[in-house]
Design an enzyme around this catalytic site. Structure first.
Site, PDB file in Angstrom:
ATOM      1  N   GLU A 176       0.789  -1.237   0.000  1.00  0.00           N
ATOM      2  CA  GLU A 176       0.000   0.000   0.000  1.00  0.00           C
ATOM      3  C   GLU A 176       0.822   1.289   0.000  1.00  0.00           C
ATOM      4  O   GLU A 176       0.790   2.064   0.964  1.00  0.00           O
ATOM      5  CB  GLU A 176      -0.951  -0.001   1.204  1.00  0.00           C
ATOM      6  CG  GLU A 176      -1.929  -1.148   1.174  1.00  0.00           C
ATOM      7  CD  GLU A 176      -3.071  -0.972   2.167  1.00  0.00           C
ATOM      8  OE1 GLU A 176      -2.993  -0.075   3.028  1.00  0.00           O
ATOM      9  OE2 GLU A 176      -4.048  -1.723   2.067  1.00  0.00           O
ATOM     10  N   GLU A 364      -5.500  -8.482   1.084  1.00  0.00           N
ATOM     11  CA  GLU A 364      -5.997  -8.088   2.409  1.00  0.00           C
ATOM     12  C   GLU A 364      -7.464  -7.744   2.293  1.00  0.00           C
ATOM     13  O   GLU A 364      -7.873  -7.125   1.298  1.00  0.00           O
ATOM     14  CB  GLU A 364      -5.302  -6.809   2.924  1.00  0.00           C
ATOM     15  CG  GLU A 364      -3.981  -7.008   3.590  1.00  0.00           C
ATOM     16  CD  GLU A 364      -3.432  -5.691   4.156  1.00  0.00           C
ATOM     17  OE1 GLU A 364      -4.228  -4.802   4.544  1.00  0.00           O
ATOM     18  OE2 GLU A 364      -2.211  -5.558   4.199  1.00  0.00           O
TER      19      GLU A 364
HETATM   20  C1  BGC Z   1      -2.747  -2.137   5.965  1.00  0.00           C
HETATM   21  C2  BGC Z   1      -2.670  -2.734   7.353  1.00  0.00           C
HETATM   22  C3  BGC Z   1      -3.750  -2.124   8.218  1.00  0.00           C
HETATM   23  C4  BGC Z   1      -5.106  -2.471   7.620  1.00  0.00           C
HETATM   24  C5  BGC Z   1      -6.285  -1.909   8.376  1.00  0.00           C
HETATM   25  C6  BGC Z   1      -4.135  -1.924   5.450  1.00  0.00           C
HETATM   26  O1  BGC Z   1      -4.232  -0.631   5.011  1.00  0.00           O
HETATM   27  O2  BGC Z   1      -1.956  -2.857   5.069  1.00  0.00           O
HETATM   28  O3  BGC Z   1      -1.396  -2.522   7.872  1.00  0.00           O
HETATM   29  O4  BGC Z   1      -3.675  -2.521   9.533  1.00  0.00           O
HETATM   30  O5  BGC Z   1      -5.186  -2.016   6.302  1.00  0.00           O
HETATM   31  O6  BGC Z   1      -6.237  -0.529   8.453  1.00  0.00           O
END
Ligand code: BGC
Length: 453
Positions: A176, A364
């Site tokens: 990101e 993610e």
């Molecule tokens: C990131 C994580 C973060 C998650 C929730 C993503 O933007 O890669 O490090 O904890 O989202 O905010």
């Protein structure tokens, strides 16, 4: 045809295909702790969290989930949850305490132990090389605003590739970039806490060049590597049905969704839709156009919500502002983000438009909600539903002909959520931050059961 609206609708792992990668993602600073263990140098997050008022209640990652010492336990939990792929990041300053130069063998030994522990458990490791924790020594030299960082990063990547590449085949160069350059170098909300275009624009250029350079280093040193990089993305919609808000959507979309992927794919920075990016052109050197490009094996997208925007002349550079979810009276997570699973579908559709992307994975996705603790059990109905609803949107996309090759939940255990400290809980596993006791939540049990079937 899968009807995701029909009820009851049971999610079936098989519907995603036999080669679909199921996993879970974590990041070093958010879980490891051991901030000064065994020769580790400080990262920008170690330093940022020591400054007053930077994180909620002054929370920091000095101990975090103590994954540094408890990795064996956590990897056995991953196995118990039937999760076949584990994505974690390397803390650059564990390997190179000063960011460059002298190698800390203890840091390499540590990640070797983690990798070997995964392999012994039958879990495939996916390594992220950079998840926001730059060595502080390099920040003192300008961090991402200094062009030298491309070389510093190449040095770090080559050490990781040479030491871990015989056992790790799945690599993610960076996580990101829009978030760490935006929050860290423009808004000052994340480490290193810098602000303004004068920091942001060079950070964007050098980060993009470093992502491509990192990919090339991996290709050179790791045989049969599967090389990717990951991007945050949000579905952006206009607040009002008027031309000015549609134009605002274009600008915000260029910033949030296109800024990094397009130059890496050879399409250049999206300056036509976001003119302030023209500043980057002025910093570019003759070879940069070519060096910005890398042919990734896969691209990871990470979606959590959608953004609704409106035109606003008061906002410098983008002339647009976000209409907060809270104001729109929609369901929210603890982060204040709108629960909007359809955004997952929209993002798959959006990134599928680029013919240069060979494979798309969701690297993610997850949500922060408060947990309910009853007699030693942890109930989290909303998180379970959030994940299920997002998976349904992936099926919907697949059903419409878009290819998706994997899904990784954010995240394994509750952890340090950057500026928000330990308040938002994103884990499939609950952590009591007084005792560090782990308890698998209902969502974790559901994921385990789903993956077993
Ligand atoms: C990131 C994580 C973060 C998650 C929730 C993503 O933007 O890669 O490090 O904890 O989202 O905010």
């Amino acid at each position: 045809m899968i009807n995701i609206h029909s009820s009851p609708f049971t999610l079936n792992k098989e519907d995603f295909g036999p080669h679909f990668k199921w996993g879970v993602t974590v990041a070093a600073y958010q879980i490891e702790g051991g901030h000064d263990a065994d020769g580790k140098g400080f990262s920008i997050w170690d330093v940022f969290t020591q400054q007053k008022g930077k994180t909620k209640d002054g929370h920091h990652g000095n101990i975090a989930c103590d994954f540094y010492n408890q990795y064996q336990n956590d990897i056995s939990l991953i196995k118990e949850l039937n999760i076949p792929n584990f994505r974690f990041s390397i803390a650059w300053s564990r390997i190179l305490p000063q960011g460059i130069g002298e190698i800390n063998q203890a840091g390499i030994d540590y990640y070797n132990r983690v990798i070997d522990c995964c392999l012994a458990a039958g879990i495939t490791p996916w390594l992220t090389l950079y998840h926001w924790d730059l060595p502080y020594a390099l920040e003192l030299k300008g961090g991402w605003t200094n062009r030298e960082i491309i070389k510093w990063f190449e040095e770090f990547v080559s050490i990781c590739a040479k030491n871990f590449g015989n056992r790790v085949k799945n690599w993610i160069v960076m996580n990101e970039p829009v978030v760490f350059t935006g929050a860290g170098y423009f808004l000052g909300l994340h480490a290193p806490g810098r602000r303004g275009m004068k920091n942001f624009l060079p950070a964007v250029l050098h980060t993009t060049l470093a992502i491509a350079a990192g990919g090339r280093v991996l290709r050179q040193y790791v045989k049969d590597a599967n090389i990717g990089t990951t991007f945050s993305c949000s579905h952006v919609e206009p607040y009002r049905n008027i031309e000015r808000d549609f134009m605002a959507v274009k600008r915000i979309d260029a910033l949030l969704n296109r800024l990094y992927i397009e130059p890496l794919l050879g399409l250049g920075f999206p300056e036509k839709d976001l003119p302030v990016l023209k500043g980057i052109k002025k910093m570019m050197q003759p070879e940069d156009d070519k060096n910005l490009i890398f042919d990734f094996d896969f691209i990871g997208i990470q979606n959590y919500t959608r953004e609704v925007v409106k035109n606003s002349w008061l906002m410098p550079y983008v002339s647009a502002s976000l209409v907060k979810a809270e104001k729109r009276k929609v369901p929210l997570t603890t982060m204040g983000w709108e629960v909007y699973p359809e955004a997952m579908y929209e993002m798959i559709k959006k990134f599928s438009v680029y013919p240069q992307i060979k494979k798309l994975l969701i690297t993610e996705n997850g949500a922060a909600f408060p947990d309910e603790l009853v007699n030693g059990e942890v109930y989290d109905v909303e998180r379970k539903k959030y994940i299920q609803d997002n998976l349904k949107q992936i099926l919907r996309a697949k059903d419409d002909g878009y290819e998706v090759n994997g899904y990784f939940v954010w995240t394994l255990t509750d952890n340090f959520e950057w500026a928000e400290g330990y308040h938002p809980r994103f884990g499939l596993i609950h952590v009591d931050f007084d005792t560090l006791k782990r308890t698998v939540k209902d969502s974790g049990k559901w994921y385990a059961d789903f993956l077993k079937r």
